[in-house]
Design a protein around this motif. Structure first.
Motif, PDB file in Angstrom:
ATOM      1  N   GLY A   1     -29.636 -31.565  33.911  1.00  0.00           N
ATOM      2  CA  GLY A   1     -30.487 -30.504  33.381  1.00  0.00           C
ATOM      3  C   GLY A   1     -30.500 -30.418  31.879  1.00  0.00           C
ATOM      4  N   GLY A   2     -30.306 -31.545  31.193  1.00  0.00           N
ATOM      5  CA  GLY A   2     -30.322 -31.549  29.737  1.00  0.00           C
ATOM      6  C   GLY A   2     -29.011 -31.124  29.104  1.00  0.00           C
ATOM      7  N   ASN A   3     -27.983 -30.956  29.898  1.00  0.00           N
ATOM      8  CA  ASN A   3     -26.676 -30.532  29.403  1.00  0.00           C
ATOM      9  C   ASN A   3     -25.927 -31.735  28.829  1.00  0.00           C
ATOM     10  OD1 ASN A   3     -23.985 -29.727  29.066  1.00  0.00           O
ATOM     11  ND2 ASN A   3     -24.080 -28.308  30.807  1.00  0.00           N
ATOM     12  N   LYS A   4     -25.873 -31.826  27.508  1.00  0.00           N
ATOM     13  CA  LYS A   4     -25.236 -32.974  26.877  1.00  0.00           C
ATOM     14  C   LYS A   4     -23.742 -33.012  27.154  1.00  0.00           C
ATOM     15  CE  LYS A   4     -24.991 -35.503  22.521  1.00  0.00           C
ATOM     16  NZ  LYS A   4     -25.457 -35.563  21.113  1.00  0.00           N
ATOM     17  N   PHE A   5     -23.118 -31.848  27.230  1.00  0.00           N
ATOM     18  CA  PHE A   5     -21.687 -31.812  27.535  1.00  0.00           C
ATOM     19  C   PHE A   5     -21.419 -32.453  28.895  1.00  0.00           C
ATOM     20  CE2 PHE A   5     -17.871 -29.774  29.268  1.00  0.00           C
ATOM     21  CZ  PHE A   5     -16.962 -30.023  28.251  1.00  0.00           C
ATOM     22  N   ALA A   6     -22.274 -32.146  29.863  1.00  0.00           N
ATOM     23  CA  ALA A   6     -22.122 -32.732  31.194  1.00  0.00           C
ATOM     24  C   ALA A   6     -22.368 -34.237  31.163  1.00  0.00           C
ATOM     25  CB  ALA A   6     -23.073 -32.062  32.179  1.00  0.00           C
ATOM     26  N   GLY A   7     -23.177 -34.695  30.191  1.00  0.00           N
ATOM     27  CA  GLY A   7     -23.440 -36.126  30.068  1.00  0.00           C
ATOM     28  C   GLY A   7     -22.195 -36.943  29.805  1.00  0.00           C
ATOM     29  N   TRP A   8     -21.140 -36.287  29.317  1.00  0.00           N
ATOM     30  CA  TRP A   8     -19.880 -36.993  29.094  1.00  0.00           C
ATOM     31  C   TRP A   8     -19.206 -37.394  30.399  1.00  0.00           C
ATOM     32  CZ3 TRP A   8     -18.418 -39.281  24.839  1.00  0.00           C
ATOM     33  CH2 TRP A   8     -18.973 -38.879  23.630  1.00  0.00           C
ATOM     34  N   LYS A   9     -19.662 -36.835  31.523  1.00  0.00           N
ATOM     35  CA  LYS A   9     -19.143 -37.282  32.822  1.00  0.00           C
ATOM     36  C   LYS A   9     -19.432 -38.768  33.016  1.00  0.00           C
ATOM     37  CE  LYS A   9     -19.722 -32.841  35.226  1.00  0.00           C
ATOM     38  NZ  LYS A   9     -20.428 -32.152  36.331  1.00  0.00           N
ATOM     39  N   ASP A  10     -20.550 -39.231  32.440  1.00  0.00           N
ATOM     40  CA  ASP A  10     -20.900 -40.646  32.503  1.00  0.00           C
ATOM     41  C   ASP A  10     -20.354 -41.408  31.304  1.00  0.00           C
ATOM     42  OD1 ASP A  10     -22.439 -39.463  34.521  1.00  0.00           O
ATOM     43  OD2 ASP A  10     -24.112 -40.841  34.216  1.00  0.00           O
TER      44      ASP A  10
END
Length: 319
Positions: free
Chosen positions: A142-151
């Protein structure tokens, strides 16, 4: 009034056992056997980090050709006649952390005892680097860059693990910049910081920074010879590679991972034998050694290769 059915008690399911990952915790005598040099040189443009890194790599190679994974548009190749050392280069044009793993696996397959990455910074902030991977991944959340760190974090960690587990000596350069922070409304110089993930220098056994005057200062060293040392216009082979190798070899023996690789691929390998081999490689801190898969050509770690073959053989014998 309808009554709810009586609850059904379900026994607690047992987690699937993994004999490879669920091994015993075994303490062994400490030894320096199998350790290789890992050196990081960081500095701003023009500080001499590529030249110094090449000189260190040539000293570690002890007359053999070494490999340079080049992200700096061929900068290392410009010095081939000036340094009088022989090395081969692999130009990189995209900087996905997985591509560095592939390059390391290819270098290991070719038998290079020393590999240099010039520079590691691109795999952090270059095209398709870790920061780009995080930016691309955020759309999944959903555009959450912080969550993108999961990848992004696993890609970064796996890249560093492959680098630290290379079956030979490793030298990397990194670009750096002056890190400023605001304190009480005023900018304060906090020194140089590498253009890589914060704290990356502490992954290496020896880390140093260079300034515009070609002065090298060690910021971390497990080798006692370098602690607190500052070198002006250092000769990498003589001032750094030689004392580092002397220290590693003082009570330590080099290991040859090709013996483990051959055993993993042996036609007469057995499930029990491969499990024992896995434990041996695990004890030698070499599970993450980067390889190319013998069948697919894709990058794979030594530990994954042993586990894959052992699991397949066990399944075949049970069929």
């Amino acid at each position: 009034m309808n009554q709810l059915p009586a609850p059904t008690r379900i026994g607690r399911q047992q987690a699937t056992s993994d004999e490879y990952n669920d091994g015993p915790f075994t303490f062994r005598p400490a030894t320096k056997d199998g350790f290789n040099a890992t050196v990081a040189i960081q500095g701003p443009s023009g500080s001499g980090k590529t030249w110094t890194g090449l000189s260190i790599a040539s000293g570690l190679a002890e007359g053999e050709r070494f490999a340079v994974i080049d992200t700096e548009r061929g900068a290392a190749a410009l010095y081939v006649n000036d340094l009088g050392v022989a090395f081969d280069t692999l130009p990189m044009h995209r900087y996905d952390p997985r591509d560095l793993q592939k390059a390391l696996a290819a270098a290991a397959q070719a038998g290079y005892r020393v590999v240099m990455v010039d520079s590691l910074s691109h795999f952090w902030k270059g095209t398709d680097g870790t920061l780009d991977q995080v930016e691309k991944a955020k759309s999944k959340y959903g555009g959450n860059k912080f969550a993108g760190w999961k990848d992004g974090t696993p890609l970064q960690n796996e890249m560093i693990e492959a680098l630290m587990s290379y079956p030979g000596h490793v030298v990397v350069t990194m670009r750096s910049y002056v890190h400023w922070v605001l304190e009480n409304g005023s900018p304060v110089n906090k020194g140089m910081r590498a253009e890589q993930r914060k704290g990356i220098e502490f992954e290496f056994d020896v880390a140093a920074e260079m300034d515009e005057n070609n002065r090298l200062r060690f910021i971390k060293s497990r080798c006692p010879s370098f602690r607190g040392l500052v070198l002006n216009q250092p000769h990498g082979a003589k001032d750094i590679a030689k004392p580092y190798l002397d220290w590693l070899r003082d009570g330590g023996k080099e290991t040859d991972p090709s013996i483990w690789i051959d055993a993993a691929n042996a036609a007469d390998a057995t499930p029990d034998g491969l499990l024992a081999l896995y434990r041996e490689v695990e004890a030698a801190r070499a599970l993450a050694t980067p390889l190319l898969h013998p069948d697919t050509g894709a990058p794979i770690s030594l530990g994954e290769l042993i586990k894959e073959r052992g699991t397949a053989l066990k399944a075949a014998s049970a069929a």
